[in-house]
Design a protein around this motif. Sequence first.
Motif, PDB file in Angstrom:
ATOM      1  N   LEU A  76       0.838  -1.196   0.000  1.00 27.03           N
ATOM      2  CA  LEU A  76       0.000   0.000   0.000  1.00 27.03           C
ATOM      3  C   LEU A  76       0.876   1.250   0.000  1.00 27.03           C
ATOM      4  CD1 LEU A  76      -3.044   0.853   0.185  1.00 27.03           C
ATOM      5  CD2 LEU A  76      -2.650   1.137   2.633  1.00 27.03           C
ATOM      6  N   GLY A  77       1.921   1.232   0.834  1.00 24.65           N
ATOM      7  CA  GLY A  77       2.851   2.356   0.864  1.00 24.65           C
ATOM      8  C   GLY A  77       3.606   2.520  -0.437  1.00 24.65           C
ATOM      9  N   TYR A  78       4.013   1.384  -1.022  1.00 21.91           N
ATOM     10  CA  TYR A  78       4.710   1.457  -2.310  1.00 21.91           C
ATOM     11  C   TYR A  78       3.822   2.072  -3.390  1.00 21.91           C
ATOM     12  CZ  TYR A  78       8.693  -1.434  -0.880  1.00 21.91           C
ATOM     13  OH  TYR A  78       9.825  -1.909  -0.296  1.00 21.91           O
TER      14      TYR A  78
ATOM     15  N   THR B  39      -5.737   5.388   5.312  1.00 18.52           N
ATOM     16  CA  THR B  39      -5.198   5.565   3.963  1.00 18.52           C
ATOM     17  C   THR B  39      -5.343   7.007   3.494  1.00 18.52           C
ATOM     18  OG1 THR B  39      -5.813   3.279   3.458  1.00 18.52           O
ATOM     19  CG2 THR B  39      -5.288   4.715   1.607  1.00 18.52           C
ATOM     20  N   ALA B  40      -6.528   7.564   3.694  1.00 18.41           N
ATOM     21  CA  ALA B  40      -6.762   8.942   3.250  1.00 18.41           C
ATOM     22  C   ALA B  40      -5.863   9.917   3.978  1.00 18.41           C
ATOM     23  CB  ALA B  40      -8.229   9.307   3.470  1.00 18.41           C
TER      24      ALA B  40
ATOM     25  N   VAL C  48      -2.402  13.931   3.615  1.00 20.29           N
ATOM     26  CA  VAL C  48      -1.910  14.844   4.649  1.00 20.29           C
ATOM     27  C   VAL C  48      -0.419  14.666   4.912  1.00 20.29           C
ATOM     28  CG1 VAL C  48      -2.157  15.578   7.047  1.00 20.29           C
ATOM     29  CG2 VAL C  48      -4.184  14.910   5.737  1.00 20.29           C
ATOM     30  N   CYS C  49       0.024  13.424   5.083  1.00 19.08           N
ATOM     31  CA  CYS C  49       1.377  13.186   5.611  1.00 19.08           C
ATOM     32  C   CYS C  49       2.486  13.243   4.579  1.00 19.08           C
ATOM     33  CB  CYS C  49       1.441  11.814   6.291  1.00 19.08           C
ATOM     34  SG  CYS C  49       0.333  11.641   7.690  1.00 19.08           S
ATOM     35  N   ILE C  50       2.266  12.618   3.438  1.00 19.49           N
ATOM     36  CA  ILE C  50       3.408  12.181   2.637  1.00 19.49           C
ATOM     37  C   ILE C  50       4.263  13.318   2.107  1.00 19.49           C
ATOM     38  CG2 ILE C  50       4.041  11.056   0.481  1.00 19.49           C
ATOM     39  CD1 ILE C  50       1.937   9.043   0.953  1.00 19.49           C
ATOM     40  N   LEU C  51       3.677  14.228   1.352  1.00 14.06           N
ATOM     41  CA  LEU C  51       4.488  15.182   0.601  1.00 14.06           C
ATOM     42  C   LEU C  51       5.359  16.076   1.479  1.00 14.06           C
ATOM     43  CD1 LEU C  51       5.288  16.088  -2.168  1.00 14.06           C
ATOM     44  CD2 LEU C  51       3.351  17.674  -2.185  1.00 14.06           C
TER      45      LEU C  51
ATOM     46  N   ALA D  18      -1.418   3.514   8.321  1.00 11.94           N
ATOM     47  CA  ALA D  18      -1.135   4.918   8.025  1.00 11.94           C
ATOM     48  C   ALA D  18       0.368   5.177   7.988  1.00 11.94           C
ATOM     49  CB  ALA D  18      -1.797   5.815   9.073  1.00 11.94           C
ATOM     50  N   GLY D  19       1.112   4.506   8.869  1.00 12.08           N
ATOM     51  CA  GLY D  19       2.551   4.706   8.915  1.00 12.08           C
ATOM     52  C   GLY D  19       3.253   4.188   7.679  1.00 12.08           C
TER      53      GLY D  19
END
Length: 747
Positions: A181-183, A470-471, A476-479, A524-525
Amino acid sequence: MSEEVQKTSIKDQVDSVEVISSDSESTTEQEVLEPDVAELPKVVREIVPLEDDPTIQVVTIRYFILSVIFIIPGAFIDTMNSFRTTSAAYSIFFVQIASHWCGKWLARVLPNKQIKFGRFINFNLNPCPWSIKETILVTITASSGATGNLGTNAIALADLFYGEVVSAPKAIFFMWSIVFLGYSVTGFVRNFVMYEPKFTWPQALMQTTLFQTQRKSDEDGKQGSKQMKVFFIALLGLCAWQFFPEFIFPMTSSLAFLCWVAPENYVANFIGSGLGGMGFLNLTLDWSNITSNILLYPYWVQVIQFVAFVLGAWVLIPAVKWGNLSDFKYGLMSNSLFMSNGTKYPTAQLLNSDLSLNETRYAELGPVHLGAQRAYNIFFDYAAYVSGFCFVTLFGYKGIIEAGKKIIESRRKSHSINLQYTDRLNKLQSAYADVPSYYYLILFLCSFITILVILIKGFFAPWWTLFVATAFGVFVCILPLLILYATSGFQLPIGTFNEVIYAYIIQNQKSRHPAGALVYSSIAGDVFYRCQYQMLSLKIGFYNHLPPQTVFWAQIFGELLGVPTNYGALRWVLNTKRDLLTGEKTDPLHQWTAQSLVSYQSNAIQYVVLGPKKLFHHYPMLPYGFLIGVVAPVIVFALHKLFPKSKLKFHLWNTTIFFSTMSNFYGNVSTGYFSQFIGGTITMFWAYRYKHALWKKYNYLLAAALDTGLNLSILLIFLFFSAGKTVTFPEWWGNNGKSIERCFAMG
């Protein structure tokens, strides 16, 4: 490639995101550079190869053989280390070195023979000479699979504290799915941070240094051979030395000078001890407490971290212990939960058989108390998380907008985004087909549906929390946090904040399993962490001119091997170290403490069982951490705008790194930080500024060598003294049974 040459003075400072990259770099001498090379930062030009041969074969049967060999032990060791207080991850640099040797050996001994199995399987055992690109692909595969997995946290917590064992198939498929999922999310953010030259990715530069040194050595370059000799001398020297702090002479892991002066004085012991005390002026000669960060993080990052450590360990801890900073004096150096009289809180009594809160028993026991250090750790955790978004938004918004424009333009012209950039590396990379977006979409759907099915069938957390996790991770987190990682090498931990979010969204559920917070947090992590890991590997492939699609599939293959090994390692640790992990027996080195897992358990009780309302009612100052996380970056940004040329360099006052370091828990080990600052001052300040030619040649190489030596020593110590019958070293002056630091008053 352009033949035009221009004379220019290069200033390698990030323009739109200069605040989170590195110290400003400028050259006083005039450099003659081609325009497409001049666009690259100085540190990139010095390390990354600027030519490529796209005809080199990368995927061979040798690659698959070596990937299997190196992934399995790495996945085992990394999972095992997650239960230790201090450790270093399985050294990917060991894989780089060993796989290169093994690959060249296989290229010599395997026959040049075509093998066929049926209609579709057809390959050559030894199709071409071994190349550095093949080494890089093995390393990328291992960096994907030879790691730990966040899913083990929930599984271990449920087993260790609640006696619930998750079946192997359910555990393994869950662990696979959260990783993939993270990939899959990488497809959304890669265009923002992958191709922009000013995002230097320090971790990728370190590994590229070693790759290129190996390549030079293969080409009989005198410089390459000399560098490899230095690498192996440092590797073997550190490996031999680590037997002393880890086994023979543990005192060297924490040199508590104040304890030597007054070994029976509690105040002196507490101030000087690095194993349960403040660690004031405490030094360490144990590389696992120092780590390669002193050779990797920019110096401004290390200064911020040391200032935060001094404030957190040398100021706040004594202010609590001997001052009036906190009324609750018990459990200062503990991450457990306490009753008002200082005894450990009987958390098991708070749960009914259906895992709902036993309100009657809670009223009898009274509110849960946190050790003061743990309380302000949580406060700064909240501040760090919010600061990450604010800081990047304030200082990096121009870069994000510019990247967005390039993405839109590439879509309009229907070509790869790297064609929107004019630097040399992007021109070279345009020879390879990019990973299609639908690859990521398919991976996302498969992973998401698998997790959803597992949660519906029962896995500690409600099924609908998957959508929130996931949302929140994607949008929110990644960028913003990925930009921080790409420019400074600093990775912000986000677990505590995820647990707060989970607590709020399930607070009206009657039955709330404590492990559910870790299930949510792992989803989420990993949307965040695994995205970072894949982006790092993609950048390594970018710097070393590997086909992006090949890198993508290599990472998938690595995880298919690594996750089952993670689960096997988890079962081994729980079966063999359970008495140490639960505290029934004490580890004299303070290593097998499951410190992270104990913190997860404490958080689960606070957030899931009791709920955030009870926690914040008892600790009303904690939510103000969110406010501080907003206000602090705004103040720093205002100072930067008011005084843009100030020698104080306000743009480097990264509040996210400061708050994150303040949130570190020093209860078991506070040694190493002083040594890190001394080492970092030597390497990333003095050597970088005044011995730059030497620094450029050996800095990243030494980081790789020392990390490799550490992990090799830990593996050898495990095999020699722990794999079968446990062997302990005899007690002597440097291995005192009561206190290896000789802080005897600490008990």
